[in-house]
Design an enzyme around this catalytic site. Sequence first.
Site, mmCIF file in Angstrom:
data_model
loop_
_atom_site.group_PDB
_atom_site.id
_atom_site.type_symbol
_atom_site.label_atom_id
_atom_site.label_comp_id
_atom_site.label_asym_id
_atom_site.label_seq_id
_atom_site.Cartn_x
_atom_site.Cartn_y
_atom_site.Cartn_z
ATOM 1 N N ASP A 11 0.855 -1.208 0.000
ATOM 2 C CA ASP A 11 0.000 0.000 0.000
ATOM 3 C C ASP A 11 0.886 1.252 0.000
ATOM 4 O OD1 ASP A 11 -0.805 0.519 3.544
ATOM 5 O OD2 ASP A 11 0.951 -0.424 2.609
ATOM 6 N N ASP A 16 6.762 1.069 1.842
ATOM 7 C CA ASP A 16 6.425 0.113 0.767
ATOM 8 C C ASP A 16 7.259 0.398 -0.477
ATOM 9 O OD1 ASP A 16 3.847 1.001 2.306
ATOM 10 O OD2 ASP A 16 3.398 -1.030 1.621
ATOM 11 N N ASN A 40 -2.505 2.774 3.421
ATOM 12 C CA ASN A 40 -1.929 4.112 3.680
ATOM 13 C C ASN A 40 -2.721 5.205 2.985
ATOM 14 O OD1 ASN A 40 0.231 3.411 5.345
ATOM 15 N ND2 ASN A 40 1.435 2.731 3.585
ATOM 16 N N THR A 124 2.999 -6.036 2.697
ATOM 17 C CA THR A 124 3.452 -4.879 3.477
ATOM 18 C C THR A 124 2.308 -3.886 3.713
ATOM 19 O OG1 THR A 124 4.161 -3.661 1.500
ATOM 20 C CG2 THR A 124 5.796 -5.095 2.566
ATOM 21 N N PHE A 165 -1.034 -0.688 12.481
ATOM 22 C CA PHE A 165 -1.908 -0.200 11.407
ATOM 23 C C PHE A 165 -2.361 -1.304 10.440
ATOM 24 C CE2 PHE A 165 -3.730 2.953 8.681
ATOM 25 C CZ PHE A 165 -3.516 2.507 7.387
ATOM 26 N N ASN A 166 -1.447 -2.101 9.886
ATOM 27 C CA ASN A 166 -1.829 -3.083 8.864
ATOM 28 C C ASN A 166 -2.832 -4.105 9.409
ATOM 29 O OD1 ASN A 166 -0.244 -1.955 6.857
ATOM 30 N ND2 ASN A 166 1.525 -3.275 7.283
ATOM 31 N N HIS A 239 9.668 0.275 8.056
ATOM 32 C CA HIS A 239 9.060 -1.015 8.386
ATOM 33 C C HIS A 239 9.164 -2.065 7.249
ATOM 34 C CE1 HIS A 239 6.833 1.266 11.519
ATOM 35 N NE2 HIS A 239 6.546 2.114 10.564
ATOM 36 N N ASP A 240 8.600 -1.739 6.100
ATOM 37 C CA ASP A 240 8.255 -2.759 5.107
ATOM 38 C C ASP A 240 9.419 -3.513 4.468
ATOM 39 O OD1 ASP A 240 5.387 -0.846 3.927
ATOM 40 O OD2 ASP A 240 5.604 -2.269 5.568
HETATM 41 O O1 RIB Z 1 2.442 0.131 10.804
HETATM 42 C C1 RIB Z 1 3.326 0.267 9.719
HETATM 43 C C2 RIB Z 1 2.731 -0.266 8.463
HETATM 44 O O2 RIB Z 1 1.565 0.478 8.133
HETATM 45 C C3 RIB Z 1 3.657 -0.116 7.249
HETATM 46 O O3 RIB Z 1 3.399 -1.155 6.344
HETATM 47 C C4 RIB Z 1 3.251 1.198 6.663
HETATM 48 O O4 RIB Z 1 3.526 1.278 5.250
HETATM 49 C C5 RIB Z 1 1.765 1.156 6.893
HETATM 50 O O5 RIB Z 1 1.191 0.380 5.849
HETATM 51 CA CA CA Z 2 2.824 -0.589 4.026
#
Ligand code: RIB
Ligand code: CA
Length: 312
Positions: A11, A16, A40, A124, A165-166, A239-240
């Site tokens: 996303d 990403d 996102n 991701t 979040f994901n 993160h990703d």
């Molecule tokens: O919490 C971080 C995640 O949420 C990452 O994948 C960021 O790109 C968002 O999608």
């Molecule tokens: Ca992401």
Amino acid sequence: MKPIPIVLDCDPGHDDALAMILAAHNPGINLLAITTVSGNGNISKVTQNALRVCALAKIKVPVAQGAGSALLGHTEAATDIHGESALDGATLPDPIFALEEMSGVDLIAKTVREHVEKVTLVATGPLTNIALFLKFYPELKSRINEIVFMGGSIDRGNRTPYAEFNIWMDPEAADVVIKSGLPLTMCGLNVSHQALVTKDIFAQLEKMQAPLADTVIGLLRFFASTYNEVFEMPDPPLHDPITVALLIDRSVVRTRRANVEIELNGKYTRGATVVDIYNRNGSPTNVDVAIQLDFDRFWSLILNAVEAAAKA
Ligand code: RIB
Ligand code: CA
């Protein structure tokens, strides 16, 4: 070592975007396709961003648009972190190729069905497309080597006090994946908060003196500004790309096998990944949970990929 065939479901999203660049420009990965998922930003924004990052980084693989909302219909956007476009901070080139006609879930199925080897799914963003693929194409499950996903956390969350979040975006989808019985590797906030974009990393990007690196710097400076504003973190966590880096070199992370469940009903904890790291419940373990990041190895892979993309 033969390159690992993957489909990247994402996303974009600043982190990403770097996962896309790493997947496309490291010889250890055979990036077969990219699919997008609402997260996102709304699905059209993140899909346009995926096409623009492909144009920016010379990534030439099929791209298909995936789910526009969670399994139960939830949508929101992380504009406070990724901006209005879901990828603010730099001007990206226009797309240079069109989306596939088929849906993201169908592109995952087509890719898995047609590839000669088993395919690894890398996620991701929210796990909606992965869950829909597993539900609509059960006959293809045996063609999946592993699912590696960025999501959840051993401890606290970032979208709510307990949900990352994901996973927060689609807990039901995450539950389908967690219960799939497939080999799973989870990269949660506990490890991604070690993947910080430090001043030294910015300096190494600046030293490249390349237009693509400058664009990446612009994107990451925006990401740094919002992360500092929202989470008081001067260096943002990337993160990703950890999901891709660990496939290239498993020693990039140290993992620990644990039982992981998804909280679906908690009034305050819905979307939490309940990681029984000390196996207190005695439940069967189902996930390899990333615990520790090899910072230098991780960033060497990322910087080499940016350099390779800049020269492509
Ligand atoms: O919490 C971080 C995640 O949420 C990452 O994948 C960021 O790109 C968002 O999608
Ligand atoms: Ca992401």
